[in-house]
Design an enzyme around this catalytic site. Sequence first.
Site: not given
Ligand code: KPL
Length: 296
Positions: A97, A178, A186
């Site tokens: 992420n 993303k 989040n």
């Molecule tokens: O990537 C995600 C996360 O929770 O980090 C999402 C796309 C919001 C899916 O829960």
Amino acid sequence: MEVVVFGAGSLGSLLGGLLAREHRVTLVGRDPHVSAIRRDGLQISGTIETHVSPDATTDGIGLEADLALVTVKSYDTDEAARTLSTGEFGAVCSLQNGLGNEQRLERELDCHVLAGTASYGARLMGPGEVECTGIGRVALGPPDGGGSVLAAEVGEAFTEATVETTVAADMPRRLWEKCAVNAGVNPVTALTGTENGAVLGEPARPIAREAARETARVARETGVDLPDEAATSALHRVVRATSENTSSMAQDIERGRRTEIDAINGYVVERAVEPVPTNALLVGLVKTLENSRELR
Ligand code: KPL
């Protein structure tokens, strides 16, 4: 292909387990998960049901493989890079992420680094067991965009293992898109203890949309063509598809763990040329929550 998955949390275990159906995989993680996998193998349940027996270790020093997939939390990237630099890999691919992970890996490693995004839903159920909560897609390619033979080879290896994969020439745009989704969903869900679907209702919706729009603006400031409309449509699409999921940041807060706010909204604030007040406010609130619970 020999694959090391560095970070056998929920996503790393799921993807590593799926790849183990076709490739020689070593999962690097923590006990008791690692001991359970060594003893009984890895059970994948939910949307995909399978049982596999990858290698597993808690010691990431001196490993060798064609590919290392990095699936650790973004705040552990520097340490992961230092550990991986003691081994030998044909390529390293970040599936994390937030933004800036590939650059931090590149600083420590002398092999090719690929960028990736993964939309598979995964939840660790207990030692040796991971649930697939939704079949998604992996996109991977060079972090600065364009094509590469290496990305094509990795994509083919994923596809052979029936992991839905796109080899993408536009990873910068995909990473920022993303990030725009994560910047909206989040922190809002983490601060309010809600599922992703709450972000589409009032009064959360305009907050999340504005965080996504600001992120798109910063993407454009850095030379990545991400229109506001593309960021907000991605936000709505992903939230609708994951409305009953708990976001990774909400799970982190629930479980008393530090969040990835620095690599998501924090990165947006850091790179912004013009003010990004919604992202700045969300960073301030999430960090206040983390500090009050001594999570940093
Ligand atoms: O990537 C995600 C996360 O929770 O980090 C999402 C796309 C919001 C899916 O829960």
